[in-house]
Design an enzyme around this catalytic site. Structure first.
Site, PDB file in Angstrom:
ATOM      1  CB  CYS A  90      -1.064   0.000   1.087  1.00  0.00           C
ATOM      2  SG  CYS A  90      -0.677  -0.919   2.555  1.00  0.00           S
ATOM      3  NE  ARG A 142       3.007  -8.863   5.546  1.00  0.00           N
ATOM      4  CZ  ARG A 142       1.702  -8.727   5.439  1.00  0.00           C
ATOM      5  NH1 ARG A 142       0.905  -9.559   6.060  1.00  0.00           N
ATOM      6  NH2 ARG A 142       1.195  -7.761   4.723  1.00  0.00           N
ATOM      7  CD  GLN A 186      -0.469  -8.436   0.674  1.00  0.00           C
ATOM      8  OE1 GLN A 186      -0.072  -7.353   0.225  1.00  0.00           O
ATOM      9  NE2 GLN A 186      -0.939  -8.572   1.907  1.00  0.00           N
ATOM     10  CG  ASP A 217      -2.320  -5.501  -2.109  1.00  0.00           C
ATOM     11  OD1 ASP A 217      -3.502  -5.368  -1.751  1.00  0.00           O
ATOM     12  OD2 ASP A 217      -1.351  -5.096  -1.448  1.00  0.00           O
ATOM     13  CG  HIS A 247      -3.852  -0.453  -2.175  1.00  0.00           C
ATOM     14  ND1 HIS A 247      -2.754  -1.154  -2.615  1.00  0.00           N
ATOM     15  CD2 HIS A 247      -4.049  -0.812  -0.879  1.00  0.00           C
ATOM     16  CE1 HIS A 247      -2.295  -1.893  -1.612  1.00  0.00           C
ATOM     17  NE2 HIS A 247      -3.060  -1.715  -0.555  1.00  0.00           N
ATOM     18  CG  HIS A 260      -5.810  -1.823   2.242  1.00  0.00           C
ATOM     19  ND1 HIS A 260      -4.449  -1.721   2.310  1.00  0.00           N
ATOM     20  CD2 HIS A 260      -6.289  -0.768   2.940  1.00  0.00           C
ATOM     21  CE1 HIS A 260      -4.125  -0.663   3.032  1.00  0.00           C
ATOM     22  NE2 HIS A 260      -5.223  -0.064   3.423  1.00  0.00           N
TER      23      HIS A 260
END
Length: 747
Positions: free
Chosen positions: A421, A450, A468, A470, A472, A601
């Site tokens: 993000c 992570r 991800q 992902d 946004h 998200h």
RNA sequence: GCUGCUGUAGCUCAGUCGGUAGAGCGCGUCCUUGGUAAGGACGAGGUCAAGGGUUCAAGUCCCUUCAGCAGCUCCA
């Protein structure tokens, strides 16, 4: 007298000293023998508990009574909790100096936590089970009694049960009286309820042993947690054990290795997935599918780097907040420490100089300072000596400070990105935005890193580098509702496309009493109302979880049930009022003034690693045609048709299929067996007959031999199946999931 | 990270009391040229997770490290 209403509406009268079991006895001996517990006005109680103890004195309305037998799932929880007591009793008989902690039920059984001097091993299970069997065979009753707290305390002290003493003084300090259950020589602090006697336990098993801590506190006393399970019948227990075996057979780590999907190598790093060609093909197919769908829905794919300056994540708040679970920042320079020290000291000197009357005295000190610095920074390293030289060369404090400040500003540290993000926020910020351009939907299969605790790592399901799916969405507050609706629809579409139809949504909202949340009251209220409205309209099965929202906004998580009935948390949609604030994101509204956008998200798969891992287990490795890494295996009957088979394979590849030609020196049967075991959806057999006719003999992994058909016809058939993303078969478990038990009994 | 268990051929596993390392599958070569779930013969393949210790001698006993598994704790 207590008036009791039975489920069929009949009213019977009972003495206060009578129990539900007595009522059962009146209704029939077989029912009495089958009763495990009872429900009075919806509360589950011991079947032998007298009505007078449960029903408030003076109640004149009839109380509703349900007699619970092995047909009621609530009874299973009671049975298991009693089995936990039986297990604890067996352990106390076998091992001296056992301290009992908690022994609640779980979704699939029960456990009991013990503190005892020697570790319990799997070899001990048989003895524990044998002792449990003796207790069950004795069929002694579970007898309840209550004690006022002071007596209860001294009673537990007398039993030398320190944990129970502690619990009475801690978690139970509000309770004026405390419940105990006695079963033979075994007495345990427990609120119950329990089955009438141990003989009702028809099937049980000690399952596993593991470590735990008193009250789940990492710093607390370490305990041994012995897991067991119990069922109404041997048949149910066997079904449960078979289901566990099935889950083991489907384990994505086992299948992933056997099928060559992925590999995790200690020389690469724990939790870092190597996607082998076949696994990469599955992931790539999913990514391509989703990306196409995203573009169709107005998303814009972007790419961002795997690392960024540490300061970016300091701005976003991720680094300070999750520091412990991140890989350490790169470019840590040990020289920084002394440089910072000297910088601070120089500032003091500078201030002193400008304030002091005795300028010469200060300058004398400064001379000493240069020496000290040479020792400290100059001797540190080659880089330090260069820097020290430069600092010495500067005559003024301002000059020295400037050199140090410049050096410090060049010490950029970088962090492997823990989230996508901040990068997308910077893309948003890269130019002025107008409300007319919103929503802006930036999508990326972004890999984030992570440093999960080593004990958490689990195949592809929990990793340290995860991708991800992902995106946004940057939108105006008014657009949130529509964007959320579209996202839900997308997630639904995606899950259904891979044949996952059983899922529910958990809507996590604020805890109204807490003040840990960012964003205005008004925004939260609107957002939560919008999410709830959309979810209700969608007809999706959803539950609201109060207090589970992230501090920056409410979220909706998708809980998906797989072919084995296990639930997985996959996709997520989260509203965020925090990051736009932190990054100072703006758009110019219709009123020509700046406004703050809302960020959403969302990740319908969650992570590619976890999603593919789940799919492997869901399909037991037998992927539907559109996802199968190898879709068709072409099998020449003998070497004589190898060339024909090669030609056909090439044609299949031209037609967009993933096809492989098996030219091993082996009989057809052997090639077929191998392809079946490799879970290849289709086999095309090419012998002299087919070669002459321009045909292939199609064998379906599921249906078997379909006979010969022209190659074009076969291609059309398979193309239709791919285009429709048909899921023809989800390998069903050999047994059905067994009902889970009710609430946990915590003491 | 914590507690417990495990680590032998590419895979699944055997290896007794401490005494020179085994099987099946897979892999390679050759024979075989086949019609819908295993054709045959021969062969290669091991620093017994790594490091240290005890012993005349360690896959086997002890310690440390690494990795895996189960659970706990954590999860943007």
């Amino acid at each position: 007298m207590v008036r009791v209403e039975l489920p069929d509406g009949a009213i019977v009268e009972a003495e206060e000293t009578e129990s539900p079991l007595d009522i059962a006895g009146r209704l029939g001996a077989r029912l009495k023998a089958a009763v495990l517990a009872a429900q009075i006005d919806g509360t589950t109680v011991d079947a032998v508990r007298p009505f007078g103890e449960v029903v408030a004195a003076g109640t004149d309305r009839p109380v509703k009574l349900r007699l619970l037998t092995d047909r009621d799932t609530e009874a299973l929880g009671v049975l298991r909790h009693s089995a936990a007591h039986v297990m604890a009793r067996a352990v106390m008989r076998l091992f001296p100096d056992v301290q009992l902690a908690f022994g609640p039920t779980t979704a699939s059984g029960f456990y009991y936590d013990f503190d005892l001097p020697r570790p319990i091993r799997e070899e001990d299970f048989a003895a524990i089970e044998a002792e449990m069997k003796r207790i069950v065979d004795d069929a002694e009753p579970f007898e309840r009694f209550n004690l006022p707290r002071e007596e209860a305390l001294s009673f537990c002290e007398g039993l030398k049960q320190g944990f129970k003493v502690e619990h009475i003084g801690g978690g139970l300090k509000e309770h004026p009286t405390l419940g105990f259950y006695r079963q033979g020589e075994f007495v345990d602090l427990c609120r119950g309820p329990h089955i009438p006697d141990a003989g009702r336990i028809k099937a049980f098993k000690v399952v596993s042993v593991a470590g735990a801590h008193w009250k789940g506190d990492q710093g607390g006393r370490p305990l041994q947690r012995l897991y067991g399970t119990a069922f109404f019948s041997k048949k149910d227990l066997d079904a449960y054990l078979e289901q566990i075996e099935e889950a083991k057979r489907r384990d994505h780590r086992v299948l992933g290795k056997r099928m060559g999907l992925f590999h995790i190598d200690p020389d690469v790093g724990q939790g870092l997935v190597l996607w082998l060609p076949k696994g990469a093909m599955i992931r790539g197919t999913l990514e391509e599918f989703l990306k196409k769908e995203l573009i169709r829905r107005g998303y814009e794919p972007v790419y961002s780097p795997h690392i960024a300056k540490l300061s970016l994540y300091e701005t976003s708040g991720h680094f300070p907040h999750y520091r412990e679970s991140q890989f350490p920042p790169m470019g840590d320079n040990a020289l920084e420490e002394p440089v910072k020290r000297h910088f601070a000291y120089l500032e003091v000197l500078k201030n002193w100089y400008s304030a002091s009357e005795d300028k010469d005295g200060v300058l004398a000190s400064a001379k000493n300072y240069d020496e000290a610095m040479q020792k400290d920074i100059g001797a540190f390293s080659a880089e330090g000596s260069k820097l020290a030289e430069k600092v010495s060369a500067e005559p003024s404090f301002e000059g020295k400070l400037f050199v140090l400040r410049l050096w410090l500003s060049e010490q950029d540290k970088y962090l492997l990105k823990p989230m996508n993000c901040p990068h997308h926020a910077m893309m948003y910020k890269s130019r002025p935005r107008s409300y007319k351009q919103l929503p802006l939907r930036l999508a990326e299969f972004g890999t984030v890193y992570r440093h999960e605790q080593s004990g958490e790592l689990n195949g592809m399901l929990r990793v340290r580098g995860l991708t991800q799916d992902d995106a946004h969405l940057f939108c105006t507050p008014e657009q949130v509702e529509q964007e959320f609706r579209d996202t839900l629809e997308l997630t639904r579409f995606v899950l259904e496309s891979v044949g996952l139809h059983d899922y529910r949504v958990q809507l996590s909202v604020r805890d109204p009493g807490s003040d840990k949340y960012v964003g205005s009251e008004e925004n939260w209220a609107t957002a939560e109302a919008a999410l709830r409205k959309v979810l209700t309209e969608s007809g999706l099965n959803f539950v609201t979880a109060e207090g589970e929202a992230a501090f920056y906004g409410p979220k909706a998580d998708f809980m998906v049930r797989d072919a084995l009935g296990r639930e997985w948390q996959l996709g997520t949609v989260q509203l965020d009022y925090n990051l736009p604030e932190r990054f100072g994101l703006e758009y110019i509204g219709a009123d020509n003034t700046p406004h703050r956008p809302v960020m959403i998200h969302r990740a319908p798969f969650g992570s590619m690693e976890r999603f593919v891992g789940m799919l492997i287990e869901h399909f037991a490795g037998a992927f539907p045609l559109w996802l199968a890494p190898e879709q068709i295996r072409v099998l020449p009957l003998s070497e004589k048709t190898n060339e024909d088979a090669d030609r056909i394979t090439a044609k299949l590849r031209d037609a967009g299929f993933r096809a492989v030609c098996d030219k091993q020196d082996a009989k057809l049967q052997a090639k077929i067996r191998e392809a079946q075991l490799d879970l290849i959806p289709y086999m095309f057999v090419v012998g002299p007959k087919e070669a002459a006719a321009g045909a292939v003999a199609v064998r379906d992994r599921i249906e078997g031999d379909l006979g010969a058909m022209p190659l074009e016809a076969a291609i059309e058939k398979l193309r239709a199946e791919v285009d429709a993303r048909t899921v023809r078969q989800v390998a069903k478990p050999s047994t059905v999931a067994v009902a889970s038990a009710g609430e946990a009994n915590e003491y």
